[in-house]
Design a protein around this motif. Sequence first.
Motif, short mmCIF file in Angstrom:
data_model
loop_
_atom_site.label_atom_id
_atom_site.label_comp_id
_atom_site.label_asym_id
_atom_site.label_seq_id
_atom_site.Cartn_x
_atom_site.Cartn_y
_atom_site.Cartn_z
N ILE A 133 0.91 -1.04 0.17
CA ILE A 133 0.11 0.04 -0.11
C ILE A 133 0.88 1.16 -0.09
O ILE A 133 0.23 2.24 -0.35
N TYR A 134 2.14 1.36 0.60
CA TYR A 134 3.09 2.30 0.57
C TYR A 134 4.43 1.93 0.19
O TYR A 134 4.83 0.68 0.62
N ARG A 135 5.22 2.73 -0.52
CA ARG A 135 6.60 2.54 -0.89
C ARG A 135 7.30 3.89 -0.78
O ARG A 135 6.89 4.85 -1.11
N ARG A 185 -0.58 17.22 7.30
CA ARG A 185 -0.10 16.19 6.23
C ARG A 185 0.92 17.14 5.21
O ARG A 185 1.30 16.39 4.45
N LEU A 202 4.94 11.37 2.75
CA LEU A 202 3.99 11.32 1.67
C LEU A 202 4.49 12.16 0.61
O LEU A 202 4.36 11.83 -0.50
N GLN A 223 5.48 6.90 -2.00
CA GLN A 223 4.36 6.58 -3.00
C GLN A 223 3.30 5.71 -2.25
O GLN A 223 3.56 4.72 -1.72
N VAL A 224 2.19 6.41 -2.40
CA VAL A 224 0.94 5.42 -1.90
C VAL A 224 0.52 4.77 -3.18
O VAL A 224 0.07 5.08 -4.07
N ASP A 254 -1.44 1.80 -3.13
CA ASP A 254 -2.74 1.28 -2.95
C ASP A 254 -3.71 2.40 -2.04
O ASP A 254 -3.74 2.37 -0.85
N GLU A 255 -4.20 3.22 -2.73
CA GLU A 255 -5.07 4.50 -1.94
C GLU A 255 -6.07 3.83 -1.01
O GLU A 255 -6.10 4.30 0.00
N PHE A 300 -4.46 2.14 1.92
CA PHE A 300 -4.12 3.29 2.77
C PHE A 300 -4.99 3.99 3.50
O PHE A 300 -4.82 4.72 4.54
N VAL A 323 -6.26 11.28 3.59
CA VAL A 323 -4.87 11.95 3.32
C VAL A 323 -5.03 13.41 3.20
O VAL A 323 -5.44 14.28 2.76
#
Length: 194
Positions: free
Chosen positions: A44-46, A156, A176, A180-181, A183-184, A187, A194
């Motif tokens: 989901i996040y990288r 944020r 953020l 990289q998100v 899978d929004e 997430f 977000v």
Amino acid sequence: MVQPCSQQSPAIRRVLPRWLGISAPSQRAQEENPAESPKDFRLIYRFPGIRHCRALSRLKLLQTAFTALILPPVWFLHWQGQVTQAQCLYSTGVACFAGFMLYAMSYFFRRIVGLMYLNRDGTVLRVAHLTFWGRRRDVDCPVETVMTLDDVGDDRDELLLRLKRYDGGQFFYFTLRFGQVVDEEGFLRVFGRV
């Protein structure tokens, strides 16, 4: 006499040392729920910069080891009269500063999130971060214990956001802006809007 792996019970395979030709399951495999293999999780996040953090972490270890290994010869040369006391104190100060910076940088790098995964059910968040030695470590935590971004109170627009848990466990940082998100939907399920 040691039997071949196929003829031994799983309990014996875990006990026998690796040098007998039998590899025990890794610690991660023992901690992991067998029903939840890595295939059951979706990314989901990288954070692509985690590779650079890993390289810096390992270089800092190398630099600290090098400066610590240089100290004994420098002091030996001082006792032989070939190096001044100021040069010895300078070398000692550099080694102490390198040790302090190693501690400070590793404290920060161990809390940077590289990857976040969510299981298929959406109940377990797997957080991948670095260890002191610059290796990857996965931490699984139930989604209901993860604070949403609103509960944490971070703006944020900040560079680093905190990943905290309600049960007061270890906290991490993620970004953020540079991350990289992937899978929004996943997430948003974990962190809210977000």
